[in-house]
Design an enzyme around this catalytic site. Structure first.
Site, short mmCIF file in Angstrom:
data_model
loop_
_atom_site.label_atom_id
_atom_site.label_comp_id
_atom_site.label_asym_id
_atom_site.label_seq_id
_atom_site.Cartn_x
_atom_site.Cartn_y
_atom_site.Cartn_z
N SER A 95 0.81 -1.22 0.00
CA SER A 95 0.00 0.00 0.00
C SER A 95 0.84 1.27 0.00
CB SER A 95 -0.94 0.01 1.22
OG SER A 95 -1.73 -1.14 1.26
N HIS A 125 1.22 4.57 4.29
CA HIS A 125 0.42 5.19 3.24
C HIS A 125 0.80 6.67 3.09
CE1 HIS A 125 -3.03 2.07 4.03
NE2 HIS A 125 -1.93 1.52 3.58
#
Length: 274
Positions: free
Chosen positions: A205, A256
């Site tokens: 991610s 992230h």
């Protein structure tokens, strides 16, 4: 006479529709991974160039979508988007370059091995090292958490975004740029998550957000990279929900955020060069 080229067939068709409404007919010619816009009447070249430049700066403007609707009933345009009848694996192959495919396959293979009972063994080999632990000399651990996924839905979510964004960057910019974004994005996002939260995290991610940040910044100067604003909005909302604690405690939020910042900064530097 060529006005420019795009990598998204739907954007190419939208521009052709708009030019037809403006009475400056164009057509699309497929050249490998590119969709070249050819002007049919040279006397309109200067005005057509200006129109293409305006399109390049804002390809998602409603006027282009409106033009497509205006032509919907009478255009008679027969345009091959490159997908009809082709096997899905062939489409995946066409959209992706070597780095895209290598990382995608690595994630899928490791994910499969996790599903057949090797999760703890692989995690022991590949997880991010705890700060000041004896594993720190094992330098690969700074990158390999990005390749591991335990939950199937997590794996599928990440590899689809990697394929979509990574394939786009590799085809439009270069293989070396995608490799750079993977290496720097994985490193920075893993370091941020590892030091601020701890070593028990995994997933691609952070790198996906690095690619998202890069495309979001560069696409105004390089419209071939343009992606729907809704996609960017969805991923940013997902980031906010993670920090709000609405996605559970296992989400690597700082990975992230770190990836998004790395990609945006790299995109800013690259956009200044264009």
């Amino acid at each position: 006479m060529q006005l420019g080229r795009l990598t998204d067939p739907r954007l190419a068709q939208a521009f052709v529709d708009y030019m037809a409404v403006q009475r400056m007919p164009c057509e699309v010619r497929v050249d490998g991974h590119y969709y070249c816009i050819e002007l049919l009447n040279a006397e309109h070249y200067q005005a057509a160039q200006q129109a293409f430049q305006a399109f390049a700066e804002n390809p998602n403007h409603p006027r282009y979508r409106s033009a497509s609707w205006q032509r919907a009933d009478q255009s008679g345009v027969s345009f091959d988007y490159g997908s009809s009848g082709a096997p899905i694996l062939h489409q995946i192959w066409l959209h992706a370059g070597p780095v895209t495919l290598v990382i995608l396959i690595a994630c899928l293979v490791i994910g499969l091995l996790n599903q057949i009972g090797l999760a703890s063994t692989l995690f022991g080999w590949l997880h991010f090292p705890a700060p000041f632990a004896e594993q720190w000399p094992q330098i690969w651990r700074l990158w390999t958490p990005a390749l591991m996924h335990i939950a199937l839905i997590h794996l599928l979510f990440n590899v689809v975004w990697w394929w979509y964004l990574g394939g786009r960057i590799e085809r439009v910019v270069s293989t070396s740029k995608l490799l750079e974004l993977f290496l720097v994005g994985a490193l920075f996002s893993n370091l941020l998550q590892g030091f601020l939260v701890g070593p028990n995290f995994l997933g691609l991610s952070g790198v996906v957000y690095a690619l998202l940040g890069y495309v979001a910044v560069v696409q105004r100067k390089q419209p071939e990279l343009a992606m729907p604003p809704a996609y960017i909005g969805f991923m940013l909302i997902w980031l906010v929900l993670g920090f709000a604690g609405l996605l559970g405690q296992q989400v690597a939020n700082f990975a992230h955020l770190g990836g998004l910042l790395v990609g945006a900064v790299q995109g800013w530097f690259d956009a200044r060069k264009r």
